[in-house]
Design an enzyme around this catalytic site. Structure first.
Site, PDB file in Angstrom:
ATOM      1  N   ARG A  95     -13.325  30.504 -35.232  1.00  0.00           N
ATOM      2  CA  ARG A  95     -14.761  30.675 -34.960  1.00  0.00           C
ATOM      3  C   ARG A  95     -15.030  30.750 -33.457  1.00  0.00           C
ATOM      4  NH1 ARG A  95     -18.171  26.189 -36.768  1.00  0.00           N
ATOM      5  NH2 ARG A  95     -19.561  27.459 -35.523  1.00  0.00           N
ATOM      6  N   LYS A 100     -18.535  31.883 -26.096  1.00  0.00           N
ATOM      7  CA  LYS A 100     -19.171  32.076 -27.418  1.00  0.00           C
ATOM      8  C   LYS A 100     -20.618  31.591 -27.373  1.00  0.00           C
ATOM      9  CE  LYS A 100     -18.517  28.670 -30.557  1.00  0.00           C
ATOM     10  NZ  LYS A 100     -19.708  28.061 -31.170  1.00  0.00           N
ATOM     11  N   ASN A 101     -20.861  30.431 -26.782  1.00  0.00           N
ATOM     12  CA  ASN A 101     -22.198  29.815 -26.805  1.00  0.00           C
ATOM     13  C   ASN A 101     -23.159  30.430 -25.815  1.00  0.00           C
ATOM     14  OD1 ASN A 101     -21.322  28.256 -28.874  1.00  0.00           O
ATOM     15  ND2 ASN A 101     -21.163  26.361 -27.705  1.00  0.00           N
ATOM     16  N   ARG A 147     -27.604  17.846 -37.658  1.00  0.00           N
ATOM     17  CA  ARG A 147     -28.011  19.020 -36.876  1.00  0.00           C
ATOM     18  C   ARG A 147     -29.428  19.506 -37.229  1.00  0.00           C
ATOM     19  NH1 ARG A 147     -23.282  21.432 -35.021  1.00  0.00           N
ATOM     20  NH2 ARG A 147     -24.519  22.355 -33.351  1.00  0.00           N
ATOM     21  N   ASP A 205     -18.586  18.942 -26.265  1.00  0.00           N
ATOM     22  CA  ASP A 205     -17.629  19.907 -26.821  1.00  0.00           C
ATOM     23  C   ASP A 205     -16.230  19.729 -26.253  1.00  0.00           C
ATOM     24  OD1 ASP A 205     -19.928  22.733 -27.137  1.00  0.00           O
ATOM     25  OD2 ASP A 205     -19.706  20.861 -28.230  1.00  0.00           O
ATOM     26  N   CYS A 257     -23.507  20.184 -40.574  1.00  0.00           N
ATOM     27  CA  CYS A 257     -22.111  20.607 -40.448  1.00  0.00           C
ATOM     28  C   CYS A 257     -21.299  19.325 -40.268  1.00  0.00           C
ATOM     29  CB  CYS A 257     -21.946  21.557 -39.272  1.00  0.00           C
ATOM     30  SG  CYS A 257     -22.076  20.727 -37.712  1.00  0.00           S
TER      31      CYS A 257
HETATM   32  C1  EPZ Z   1     -25.278  23.577 -28.959  1.00  0.00           C
HETATM   33  O1  EPZ Z   1     -25.588  23.171 -30.275  1.00  0.00           O
HETATM   34  C2  EPZ Z   1     -23.872  24.145 -29.022  1.00  0.00           C
HETATM   35  N1  EPZ Z   1     -23.864  25.305 -29.926  1.00  0.00           N
HETATM   36  C3  EPZ Z   1     -22.907  23.074 -29.530  1.00  0.00           C
HETATM   37  O2  EPZ Z   1     -21.591  23.628 -29.489  1.00  0.00           O
HETATM   38  C4  EPZ Z   1     -22.963  21.884 -28.569  1.00  0.00           C
HETATM   39  O3  EPZ Z   1     -22.128  20.861 -29.070  1.00  0.00           O
HETATM   40  C5  EPZ Z   1     -24.421  21.380 -28.468  1.00  0.00           C
HETATM   41  O4  EPZ Z   1     -25.287  22.451 -28.068  1.00  0.00           O
HETATM   42  C6  EPZ Z   1     -24.564  20.256 -27.444  1.00  0.00           C
HETATM   43  O5  EPZ Z   1     -24.133  20.705 -26.193  1.00  0.00           O
HETATM   44  C7  EPZ Z   1     -24.312  26.487 -29.462  1.00  0.00           C
HETATM   45  O6  EPZ Z   1     -24.752  26.612 -28.328  1.00  0.00           O
HETATM   46  C8  EPZ Z   1     -24.249  27.639 -30.422  1.00  0.00           C
HETATM   47  P1  EPZ Z   1     -28.479  20.578 -29.625  1.00  0.00           P
HETATM   48  P2  EPZ Z   1     -27.117  22.788 -30.656  1.00  0.00           P
HETATM   49  O7  EPZ Z   1     -29.672  21.188 -30.270  1.00  0.00           O
HETATM   50  O8  EPZ Z   1     -28.068  23.582 -29.846  1.00  0.00           O
HETATM   51  C9  EPZ Z   1     -30.452  16.843 -31.723  1.00  0.00           C
HETATM   52  C10 EPZ Z   1     -19.513  24.240 -30.351  1.00  0.00           C
HETATM   53  O9  EPZ Z   1     -18.556  23.493 -30.546  1.00  0.00           O
HETATM   54  N2  EPZ Z   1     -31.503  17.781 -32.157  1.00  0.00           N
HETATM   55  O10 EPZ Z   1     -28.366  20.630 -28.139  1.00  0.00           O
HETATM   56  O11 EPZ Z   1     -27.237  22.861 -32.135  1.00  0.00           O
HETATM   57  C11 EPZ Z   1     -29.114  17.132 -32.393  1.00  0.00           C
HETATM   58  O12 EPZ Z   1     -29.030  16.503 -33.650  1.00  0.00           O
HETATM   59  C12 EPZ Z   1     -20.902  23.789 -30.735  1.00  0.00           C
HETATM   60  O13 EPZ Z   1     -19.439  25.348 -29.803  1.00  0.00           O
HETATM   61  C13 EPZ Z   1     -32.594  17.289 -32.864  1.00  0.00           C
HETATM   62  O14 EPZ Z   1     -32.686  16.091 -33.148  1.00  0.00           O
HETATM   63  O15 EPZ Z   1     -27.178  21.282 -30.203  1.00  0.00           O
HETATM   64  C14 EPZ Z   1     -28.126  16.560 -31.397  1.00  0.00           C
HETATM   65  O16 EPZ Z   1     -28.025  15.163 -31.609  1.00  0.00           O
HETATM   66  C15 EPZ Z   1     -20.842  22.528 -31.569  1.00  0.00           C
HETATM   67  N3  EPZ Z   1     -33.554  18.164 -33.272  1.00  0.00           N
HETATM   68  C16 EPZ Z   1     -28.799  16.792 -30.049  1.00  0.00           C
HETATM   69  O17 EPZ Z   1     -30.189  17.031 -30.321  1.00  0.00           O
HETATM   70  C17 EPZ Z   1     -33.498  19.505 -32.989  1.00  0.00           C
HETATM   71  O18 EPZ Z   1     -34.431  20.254 -33.367  1.00  0.00           O
HETATM   72  C18 EPZ Z   1     -28.256  18.002 -29.289  1.00  0.00           C
HETATM   73  O19 EPZ Z   1     -28.303  19.090 -30.163  1.00  0.00           O
HETATM   74  C19 EPZ Z   1     -32.389  19.983 -32.261  1.00  0.00           C
HETATM   75  C20 EPZ Z   1     -31.405  19.110 -31.848  1.00  0.00           C
END
Ligand code: EPZ
Length: 419
Positions: A398, A22-23, A121, A307, A116
């Site tokens: 999802r 999915k990702n 996020r 995850d 969420c």
């Molecule tokens: C991706 O989310 C995945 N989703 C998530 O999978 C996964 O848990 C996550 O990466 C971490 O591996 C998809 O790929 C669609 P991040 P993403 O931006 O990109 C902080 C699932 O279960 N951050 O890597 O949204 C954030 O708060 C989902 O399939 C900022 O501070 O995660 C977090 O603490 C859940 N500012 C960390 O970075 C930003 O602008 C990692 O978030 C962006 C992120």
């Protein structure tokens, strides 16, 4: 609403096929906004998040067909650059349309994704990086209003934190920018690599694929002729079913997966006492004599995936001793703990750390709260004494294709029923 009724003390056997990730499919679909031609994406999982993004692309003017896990999408009539709240609120990964829409149209409006269950996020790193490429970004009535009338300009961008979708947004934006963009501290997840391959196969010159430093030669606004692409296997779905085999102490085989993407998960299972046998594109897990407790700290790839944290917490309830899990990426990714405790798990939380003492689980009515937490409850139900009902399983739908069908094929006693 549907719920799952799952009989405990399950023993599994046999083999199942792993679906596309999915990702990985989500950024690949978003990247079709950069193309001028029809695009073919294969091995796309038939899950709700994919349907949500396809609906969003349709609202932007795309036409698509999605059958037998293949998407063919035509973007000739793209006529909008506004990703509206109604759809974005359903799936935060819709933010992946921000980079390509801005690169293609020079302006766009994308609803803020909102938080969420697992955390606030934020998308500040996405926005800051796009501003460094010359975009003007405002937040108006909950929308990101972005404009770059003269097109995006290459720059050297260092991400303050590793962000998967932030990296993906900027890789897509840089592909159409003017000049060569350097991205540093980029996510190295296999899903990011799949996106880079998609773009590189279609003529975008990208150096450093698979590393945390990318150099991308932009096309200066020329749209891409995107070649067909295959979505990589879902390493998190595969890890979830490995935990199903482990928690029921069964021997099962997973097919159509990429074992190298699971190195940290396989290493953890082996440390817990399970043995695993790798073939070309399949993996068999064998029962452990005794399940050892685990010491887990989630990290960006190739570290232990956040995850997989909830699923391993369910597994640790069956370990012979005390396990510790440290959730380093998200501030609230322990929503599954309260539900596991209701099943009799002995779990204590302190900040972003959980301590789990192995013991027995009993069936209960439990409620899913987010995608991976719900899969942890299904795993716990497989091993609990009695029959468990897992409610609000729209969270599961999802991201897990045909979950009950796959568990039935492995011999589980599981039914999807209506509330
Ligand atoms: C991706 O989310 C995945 N989703 C998530 O999978 C996964 O848990 C996550 O990466 C971490 O591996 C998809 O790929 C669609 P991040 P993403 O931006 O990109 C902080 C699932 O279960 N951050 O890597 O949204 C954030 O708060 C989902 O399939 C900022 O501070 O995660 C977090 O603490 C859940 N500012 C960390 O970075 C930003 O602008 C990692 O978030 C962006 C992120």
């Amino acid at each position: 609403m549907d719920y799952l009724e799952i009989k405990g003390n399950a023993k599994l056997q046999g083999s199942i096929n792993i679906s596309g990730a999915k990702n990985a499919a989500l950024p690949l679909l978003a990247a079709t906004l950069l193309s001028k031609n029809d695009v073919q994406i294969n091995n796309v999982p038939n899950v709700e998040d994919i349907k949500t993004l396809l609906t969003l692309l349709e609202h932007l003017g795309a036409n698509y067909s999605f059958k037998n896990n293949a998407v063919s999408i035509n973007l000739a009539n793209l006529n909008s650059a506004c990703a509206n709240y109604d759809i974005v609120r359903k799936m935060r990964a819709s933010i992946l349309t921000l980079g390509p829409l801005l690169a293609r149209f020079g302006q766009c409006e994308v609803s803020m994704p909102g938080g969420c269950a697992i955390g606030q996020r934020p998308i500040n790193l996405h926005l800051k990086a796009l501003e460094q490429m010359g975009a003007k970004i405002d937040i108006k009535q909950g929308y990101v209003v972005a404009s770059a009338p003269d097109g995006l300009k290459a720059n050297t961008i260092v991400f303050d934190k590793i962000t998967v979708t932030g990296s993906e947004n900027l890789i897509m934006a840089a592909s159409l920018a003017k000049g060569t963009t350097k991205l540093l501290n980029v996510a190295k997840e296999p899903e990011v690599v799949n996106l880079c391959q998609f773009l590189a196969n279609s003529g975008v010159n990208i150096k450093g694929i698979g590393t945390d430093e990318l150099e991308i030669d932009g096309t200066n606004g020329d749209l891409l002729e995107l070649e067909p692409i295959e979505v990589i296997p879902d390493r998190i779905e595969a890890g979830t079913y490995l935990c199903a085999g482990a928690i029921t102490n069964s021997q099962i085989t997973l097919k159509n997966l990429c074992t190298e993407h699971l190195a940290s998960v396989i290493a953890k299972l082996e440390k817990m006492g399970f043995s695993l046998e790798k073939q070309e594109s399949s993996l068999t897990i064998f029962p452990a004599k005794i399940i050892n407790p685990a010491d887990i700290e989630t990290a960006e790839y190739p570290g232990f995936p956040t995850d997989m944290q909830a699923q391993f917490m369910a597994l640790c309830t069956q370990a012979n001793g005390v396990s510790v899990i440290d959730e380093r990426l998200f501030e609230n990714r322990f929503m599954h703990v309260a539900e596991l405790i209701r099943m009799g798990a002995n779990i204590k939380l302190s900040g972003h750390s959980a301590t789990i003492e192995g013991g027995f689980l009993n069936s209960a009515d439990v409620m899913a709260t987010d995608l991976r937490a719900s899969s942890a409850l299904v795993l716990a139900a497989l091993v609990a004494n009695g029959t468990t009902k897992v409610h609000r399983i729209y969270h599961l739908d999802r991201g897990y294709e045909n979950l009950e069908g796959k568990l039935l094929a492995l011999g589980a006693d599981i039914k999807r029923l209506k509330e």
